[in-house]
Design an enzyme around this catalytic site. Structure first.
Site, PDB file in Angstrom:
ATOM      1  N   GLN A 100      54.899  26.105  66.573  1.00  0.00           N
ATOM      2  CA  GLN A 100      53.761  25.876  65.677  1.00  0.00           C
ATOM      3  C   GLN A 100      53.001  27.185  65.449  1.00  0.00           C
ATOM      4  OE1 GLN A 100      50.018  23.962  66.462  1.00  0.00           O
ATOM      5  NE2 GLN A 100      50.344  22.487  64.815  1.00  0.00           N
ATOM      6  N   TYR A 181      41.391  24.736  61.123  1.00  0.00           N
ATOM      7  CA  TYR A 181      41.724  26.151  61.322  1.00  0.00           C
ATOM      8  C   TYR A 181      41.918  26.841  59.965  1.00  0.00           C
ATOM      9  CZ  TYR A 181      41.922  24.612  66.123  1.00  0.00           C
ATOM     10  OH  TYR A 181      41.569  24.086  67.334  1.00  0.00           O
ATOM     11  N   ARG A 228      51.734  20.661  59.241  1.00  0.00           N
ATOM     12  CA  ARG A 228      50.822  19.671  59.825  1.00  0.00           C
ATOM     13  C   ARG A 228      49.485  19.709  59.084  1.00  0.00           C
ATOM     14  NH1 ARG A 228      48.263  18.586  65.722  1.00  0.00           N
ATOM     15  NH2 ARG A 228      49.099  16.486  65.997  1.00  0.00           N
ATOM     16  N   GLY A 318      51.007  12.826  71.690  1.00  0.00           N
ATOM     17  CA  GLY A 318      50.371  13.916  72.418  1.00  0.00           C
ATOM     18  C   GLY A 318      50.133  13.541  73.863  1.00  0.00           C
ATOM     19  N   ARG A 319      48.990  12.913  74.099  1.00  0.00           N
ATOM     20  CA  ARG A 319      48.616  12.583  75.485  1.00  0.00           C
ATOM     21  C   ARG A 319      49.706  11.832  76.245  1.00  0.00           C
ATOM     22  NH1 ARG A 319      42.143  12.262  75.015  1.00  0.00           N
ATOM     23  NH2 ARG A 319      42.088  13.959  73.507  1.00  0.00           N
TER      24      ARG A 319
END
Ligand code: 8OZ
Length: 366
Positions: A100, A181, A228, A318-319
């Site tokens: 990424q 971002y 993404r 994710g988690r």
């Protein structure tokens, strides 16, 4: 029509995936000070090689792209050498891994940047957000507005990082256009007040994203490039006056580019997403015609449903992947999941990183 399941193989861009249980990019803040990946990263990623695809943690494309303590980079030879060990270990374990590519823009602090540099952003608007530094959480520093020359340099930094990712043995790259971002800051008009060709109209605000994709496509085939996005704009003090119109246009443009995939942060675990947000995510989904990866708070059942109904082609976890290195096997067999420990997400060593248990042989059900 046969319904897809989480455990059916899939063709994603130029790549065959053995299943649709993907590992989301996860910032873990365990890299070395020079941006080389930490020693345990090889074990951490190899443990998770049964994912249909691993997307690496966000990895800065240059020294000025960095915004948090101890995140890795993919711009120096030493960094690429470090990543090569990881991609080798993932491949040896039968997996696939994309890198990424990340530029934080204004979400940074002067202490994390090269001497004398401020964060860089489309416009000089400070983020009402904190970042993690050697001194703990601190307010993001005042950014400066990028010149058009500087924008050209950053586009070249993306190409260079894409080349380093190729040299490091990754299977592809994911452009991080999400979570407030740099690329998201250019897209959204709360952060982009430019009056040049990069600001104003939706077309102008999309220009940098398009040029970055063109730039990394000089190195990688389109079928190895993912993107993404996070249209709900929940992170990094980001906002837009008309997000659905903006992201409808972005999704259309990305559809036409025939990338390997579009990966969407549809919400955050525990977030207060309302019915309107869910409806917008669904409407936007209809605009995109390629391989679609859903992410954000999914569990086994909701993931199976979104794939079974054709709303998504794969789901990134994710988690659950932090705490369950063998997540696909656990979901397939309905085994219990380990609970992630939030206190070890960011920074530290093996604890909460490489020490989550796999299912024992006795727990593995056929
Ligand atoms: C958590 C902490 C720091 C960075 C993102 C790269 O949200 C991140 C990130 C997540 O995309």
């Amino acid at each position: 029509m046969t319904q897809n399941s989480l455990f059916d193989p899939a063709r994603m861009g130029d790549l065959d995936l053995p299943n649709r249980v993907l590992m989301a990019p996860l910032t873990r803040n365990r890299a070395n000070a020079d941006g080389t990946p930490g020693d345990l990263a090889e074990t951490y990623y190899a443990q998770r090689a049964s994912a249909g695809l691993i997307v690496s943690e966000a990895t800065q494309i240059s020294p000025t792209a960095k915004g948090y303590l101890d995140t890795p980079g993919i711009h120096s030879t030493a960094q690429a050498d470090g990543w090569r060990k990881i991609t080798g270990a993932v491949h040896a374990a039968g997996g696939r891994i994309f890198c990424q590519l990340w530029h934080v823009g204004r979400i940074s602090h002067v202490s994390l940047l090269p001497e004398g540099r401020q964060p860089e952003a489309p416009s000089a608007i400070r983020a009402n957000a904190k970042t993690f530094t050697a001194e703990g959480f601190q307010d993001c520093s005042e950014p400066h507005a990028m010149s058009s020359e500087r924008i050209k340099d950053v586009i070249e930094d993306y190409r260079h990082a894409a080349q380093m990712a190729s040299d490091a043995g990754f299977d592809g790259i994911e452009v991080h256009g999400a979570n407030g971002y740099l690329l998201d800051q250019f897209l959204q008009d709360g952060t982009n007040k430019r009056d040049d060709e990069y600001g104003g109209s939706v077309e102008n605000r999309m220009r940098l994203l398009g040029q970055v994709i063109d730039s990394v496509a000089e190195v990688w085939p389109k079928g190895r490039i993912g993107l993404r996005l996070s249209p709900l704009g929940q992170a990094g003090d980001i906002s837009d006056s008309a997000p659905e119109a903006l992201f409808t246009r972005v999704y259309q443009d990305i559809s036409e580019r025939n990338l390997a995939y579009l990966h969407v942060v549809e919400g955050f675990p525990g977030g207060d997403d309302d019915a309107n947000s869910a409806a917008m995510i669904k409407r936007l989904r209809g605009v995109y015609s390629g391989f679609y990866i859903a992410n954000g708070g999914y569990e086994g059942d909701s993931a199976a449903e979104v794939i079974g109904s054709g709303q998504a082609d794969a789901v990134a976890f994710g988690r659950p992947f932090i705490a369950n290195p063998d997540l696909p096997e656990r979901l397939r067999t309905g085994a219990a999941l380990n609970e992630p420990d939030g206190t070890t997400f960011y920074g530290g060593g093996a604890e909460g990183y490489t020490d989550y248990p796999f299912l024992s042989k006795a727990e593995q059900v056929a």
